[in-house]
Design an enzyme around this catalytic site. Sequence first.
Site, PDB file in Angstrom:
ATOM      1  N   GLU A 183       0.968  -0.777  -0.219  1.00 25.40           N
ATOM      2  CA  GLU A 183       0.037  -0.104   0.292  1.00 25.40           C
ATOM      3  C   GLU A 183       0.583   1.313  -0.004  1.00 25.40           C
ATOM      4  O   GLU A 183       2.252   0.985   0.245  1.00 25.40           O
ATOM      5  CB  GLU A 183      -0.515   0.020   0.926  1.00 25.40           C
ATOM      6  CG  GLU A 183      -2.572  -0.450   1.040  1.00 25.40           C
ATOM      7  CD  GLU A 183      -3.228   0.141   0.330  1.00 25.40           C
ATOM      8  OE1 GLU A 183      -2.726   1.468  -0.249  1.00 25.40           O
ATOM      9  OE2 GLU A 183      -4.510   0.212   0.160  1.00 25.40           O
ATOM     10  N   ARG A 212      -7.294   0.434  13.654  1.00 22.07           N
ATOM     11  CA  ARG A 212      -6.069   0.967  13.164  1.00 22.07           C
ATOM     12  C   ARG A 212      -5.807   2.308  11.885  1.00 22.07           C
ATOM     13  O   ARG A 212      -7.581   2.395  11.697  1.00 22.07           O
ATOM     14  CB  ARG A 212      -4.669  -0.810  12.376  1.00 22.07           C
ATOM     15  CG  ARG A 212      -6.039  -1.337  10.806  1.00 22.07           C
ATOM     16  CD  ARG A 212      -4.284  -1.976  10.722  1.00 22.07           C
ATOM     17  NE  ARG A 212      -5.172  -2.943   8.750  1.00 22.07           N
ATOM     18  CZ  ARG A 212      -5.828  -2.244   7.861  1.00 22.07           C
ATOM     19  NH1 ARG A 212      -5.148  -1.400   7.988  1.00 22.07           N
ATOM     20  NH2 ARG A 212      -5.833  -3.135   7.473  1.00 22.07           N
ATOM     21  N   ASN A 257      -5.699   3.356   7.811  1.00 24.84           N
ATOM     22  CA  ASN A 257      -5.149   3.057   6.888  1.00 24.84           C
ATOM     23  C   ASN A 257      -4.531   3.100   5.639  1.00 24.84           C
ATOM     24  O   ASN A 257      -3.493   4.406   6.175  1.00 24.84           O
ATOM     25  CB  ASN A 257      -6.881   2.106   6.398  1.00 24.84           C
ATOM     26  CG  ASN A 257      -7.112   1.323   4.766  1.00 24.84           C
ATOM     27  OD1 ASN A 257      -5.481   0.641   5.280  1.00 24.84           O
ATOM     28  ND2 ASN A 257      -7.142   1.786   3.943  1.00 24.84           N
ATOM     29  N   GLU A 282      -9.530  -5.962   9.811  1.00 21.29           N
ATOM     30  CA  GLU A 282      -9.849  -7.062   9.260  1.00 21.29           C
ATOM     31  C   GLU A 282      -9.793  -8.085  10.109  1.00 21.29           C
ATOM     32  O   GLU A 282      -9.355  -9.059  10.570  1.00 21.29           O
ATOM     33  CB  GLU A 282      -9.614  -7.019   7.991  1.00 21.29           C
ATOM     34  CG  GLU A 282     -10.027  -5.307   7.170  1.00 21.29           C
ATOM     35  CD  GLU A 282      -9.225  -5.685   6.266  1.00 21.29           C
ATOM     36  OE1 GLU A 282      -9.820  -5.238   4.841  1.00 21.29           O
ATOM     37  OE2 GLU A 282      -7.931  -5.290   6.205  1.00 21.29           O
ATOM     38  N   ASN A 285      -9.800   5.388   2.911  1.00 19.28           N
ATOM     39  CA  ASN A 285      -8.846   4.843   1.942  1.00 19.28           C
ATOM     40  C   ASN A 285      -8.137   6.031   0.797  1.00 19.28           C
ATOM     41  O   ASN A 285      -8.011   6.766   1.639  1.00 19.28           O
ATOM     42  CB  ASN A 285      -9.777   3.558   1.052  1.00 19.28           C
ATOM     43  CG  ASN A 285      -8.536   2.754   0.879  1.00 19.28           C
ATOM     44  OD1 ASN A 285      -7.586   2.338   1.019  1.00 19.28           O
ATOM     45  ND2 ASN A 285      -9.191   1.040   0.804  1.00 19.28           N
ATOM     46  N   ASP A 310      -9.743   1.286  -3.672  1.00 20.06           N
ATOM     47  CA  ASP A 310      -8.632   1.559  -2.978  1.00 20.06           C
ATOM     48  C   ASP A 310      -8.123   3.002  -2.936  1.00 20.06           C
ATOM     49  O   ASP A 310      -8.515   3.467  -2.227  1.00 20.06           O
ATOM     50  CB  ASP A 310      -8.172   0.161  -2.871  1.00 20.06           C
ATOM     51  CG  ASP A 310      -7.539  -0.292  -1.878  1.00 20.06           C
ATOM     52  OD1 ASP A 310      -6.816   0.399  -1.431  1.00 20.06           O
ATOM     53  OD2 ASP A 310      -7.203  -1.939  -1.538  1.00 20.06           O
TER      54      ASP A 310
END
Length: 299
Positions: free
Chosen positions: A18, A101, A103, A121, A154, A204
């Site tokens: 990511e 958390r 992202n 998740e 996101n 995303d």
Amino acid sequence: MSSIKIECVLPENCRCGESPVWEEVSNSLLFVDIPAKKVCRWDSFTKQVQRVTMDAPVSSVALRQSGGYVATIGTKFCALNWKEQSAVVLATVDNDKKNNRFNDGKVDPAGRYFAGTMAEETAPAVLERHQGALYSLFPDHHVKKYFDQVDISNGLDWSLDHKIFYYIDSLSYSVDAFDYDLQTGQISNRRSVYKLEKEEQIPDGMCIDAEGKLWVACYNGGRVIRLDPVTGKRLQTVKLPVDKTTSCCFGGKNYSEMYVTCARDGMDPEGLLRQPEAGGIFKITGLGVKGIAPYSYAG
């Protein structure tokens, strides 16, 4: 149309790659592997990778004006000292939500570090809903909370004139826009500029190009799509040889290359055999459009 070329430049086997960010001074791509708790830096000249492991999931990384980097680690905004492989906590959020958390995160044109949270998740894109929120860390280290009830905070970026903030909450299947006040960091007037189609799957990470168009990585969709946020139309689809595309950024000489991260977590052995480059870092050339340099945190 120039001919588009896609290559896996780094077979990294990220569990969930990511937050790709180009660092011009070192000709390197920074990125994270969230569940592996790693921040990585790939040198595009030497092809070497340096990896720093943290003590909690690392969900985003960004450049810092004073040197080094900043990152979101667990529910903390942190400063990273790359040489010492250490992190200093600048601020903590979601103290009341032990299962949360951070992202995705990115720095705005005024040097504030925006990042949102989500519940941890149980499987990719399976989680307790509406637990997240969007925050920004100001240069003086105070934190502003914008809104909560977020599923998976996101992709984010800003229009070229800095008057619009673009944002993705993945499970809304929408790319949203807000009016943006660069001086104060305030956002208002939320609206959707693009709703994803079924085969595009889950929106995303996201970045903007030098023409003001948005590029969105489609998780489980195996593609990045180019959108016109003014007309709401999709302009282009670039398919990759992996399904779990997670994020994208421009980099390389004159920001003429696109780098795409992806994930392996959630794939079965058969899927991994079919897509051996899953979790790698991909470079796309020949798009015929350039990106812009990333902003650096001012604190």
